[in-house]
Design an enzyme around this catalytic site. Structure first.
Site, PDB file in Angstrom:
ATOM      1  N   HIS A  55       0.860  -1.188   0.000  1.00 33.90           N
ATOM      2  CA  HIS A  55       0.000   0.000   0.000  1.00 33.90           C
ATOM      3  C   HIS A  55       0.898   1.240   0.000  1.00 33.90           C
ATOM      4  O   HIS A  55       2.065   1.183   0.410  1.00 33.90           O
ATOM      5  CB  HIS A  55      -0.904  -0.013   1.239  1.00 33.90           C
ATOM      6  CG  HIS A  55      -2.064  -0.958   1.139  1.00 33.90           C
ATOM      7  ND1 HIS A  55      -3.129  -0.955   2.014  1.00 33.90           N
ATOM      8  CD2 HIS A  55      -2.318  -1.949   0.242  1.00 33.90           C
ATOM      9  CE1 HIS A  55      -3.996  -1.898   1.667  1.00 33.90           C
ATOM     10  NE2 HIS A  55      -3.525  -2.520   0.603  1.00 33.90           N
ATOM     11  N   GLU A  57       0.903   3.827   1.875  1.00 37.56           N
ATOM     12  CA  GLU A  57       1.366   4.234   3.210  1.00 37.56           C
ATOM     13  C   GLU A  57       2.559   3.396   3.672  1.00 37.56           C
ATOM     14  O   GLU A  57       3.550   3.931   4.196  1.00 37.56           O
ATOM     15  CB  GLU A  57       0.252   4.065   4.255  1.00 37.56           C
ATOM     16  CG  GLU A  57      -1.003   4.869   3.994  1.00 37.56           C
ATOM     17  CD  GLU A  57      -2.066   4.046   3.255  1.00 37.56           C
ATOM     18  OE1 GLU A  57      -1.727   3.417   2.220  1.00 37.56           O
ATOM     19  OE2 GLU A  57      -3.223   4.033   3.704  1.00 37.56           O
ATOM     20  N   CYS A  85      -6.128   1.515   6.010  1.00 41.90           N
ATOM     21  CA  CYS A  85      -6.696   0.228   6.445  1.00 41.90           C
ATOM     22  C   CYS A  85      -6.029  -0.183   7.765  1.00 41.90           C
ATOM     23  O   CYS A  85      -5.143   0.512   8.271  1.00 41.90           O
ATOM     24  CB  CYS A  85      -6.438  -0.834   5.368  1.00 41.90           C
ATOM     25  SG  CYS A  85      -4.707  -1.336   5.253  1.00 41.90           S
ATOM     26  N   CYS A  88      -2.174  -0.460   7.529  1.00 42.20           N
ATOM     27  CA  CYS A  88      -1.470   0.820   7.436  1.00 42.20           C
ATOM     28  C   CYS A  88      -1.632   1.638   8.721  1.00 42.20           C
ATOM     29  O   CYS A  88      -0.689   2.302   9.162  1.00 42.20           O
ATOM     30  CB  CYS A  88      -1.952   1.594   6.216  1.00 42.20           C
ATOM     31  SG  CYS A  88      -1.492   0.753   4.686  1.00 42.20           S
TER      32      CYS A  88
END
Lengths: 151, 151
Positions: A55, A57, A85, A88
């Site tokens: 991801h 992040e 999420c 993260c």
């Protein structure tokens, strides 16, 4: 009607989200700032990279920590185009990120204001300041367009 | 009294946790199995690697996905010596890991049976089978020893 311009880091995160879409990835972008400097930027890329943790992040947190040569990012802020999420949000806690700015909420996968609400758990060791909604309209447009093209 | 021997993947994860302690890291180890083969193994190393995401689980998930050349690990099981945190539980969901075996519970940082209970959220897209307590005594001994030496 006057509208304040987006802060540059969120503008840049939205550009990165567009790059994700061009690469066939769900359009999410992120940058990490240290003072007024961007020290890491990435877009969501789990498919391209065969890495379910890739991801935006996670990638920026890893890059910023490597850049600063330290495990913790207490002087850094994270700017991301979608609500983080659980994975993260957990990484944000471990990294001790000071502030989190995100654009769109994510009722399906978010874990800040939705779902697992990681920062609100009693056991949570670090709570960043959280600001939602900055650049929301632009981020929602990108996400809707991406999913509409794939239906 | 007869005691069943530990399954080899958990025995190996505990060896890796011991290596973490020797390196000055909180003693947690993990392996990922694909059929009866270990395809990834790692120990917790955020300090050494200047990477706040370098928990044993994240490292093994990234390595297994790279090894198999795919984003998802639906045919794989994760064996880890401590209950996964929110970050790692989120990564387990993204990777679609089939089964999670963990040794010790973690009331302070766990997010499977404690805290954010990531797999129990209504929005959770994938729920692995979860088995706790395998190798618990060995893992708790390692963790207690590590923290006792640092007090």
């Amino acid at each position: 009607m006057k509208r304040w311009p987006l802060p540059y880091p969120m503008y840049r995160a939205l550009q990165l989200a567009r790059n994700a879409a061009l690469a066939g990835e769900v359009p999410v972008g992120a940058v990490i700032t240290h003072g007024d400097k961007i020290i890491a930027e990435a877009y969501n890329s789990p498919r391209q990279s065969h890495d379910p943790t890739a991801h935006a992040e996670i990638q920026t947190i890893r890059a910023a920590a490597a850049f600063l040569g330290q495990e913790r990012l207490g002087d850094c802020d994270l700017w991301v185009t979608l609500e983080p999420c659980a994975m993260c949000a957990g990484a944000i806690v471990h990294a001790r990120i000071a502030r989190v700015y995100y654009a769109a909420s994510d009722p399906k996968g978010g874990a800040v204001e939705c779902g697992a609400r990681v920062f609100d758990q009693r056991q949570c060791l670090h709570r960043p300041e959280v600001y939602g909604g900055i650049g929301e309209r632009e981020s929602v447009t990108l996400l809707r367009q991406f999913f509409a093209e794939r239906r």
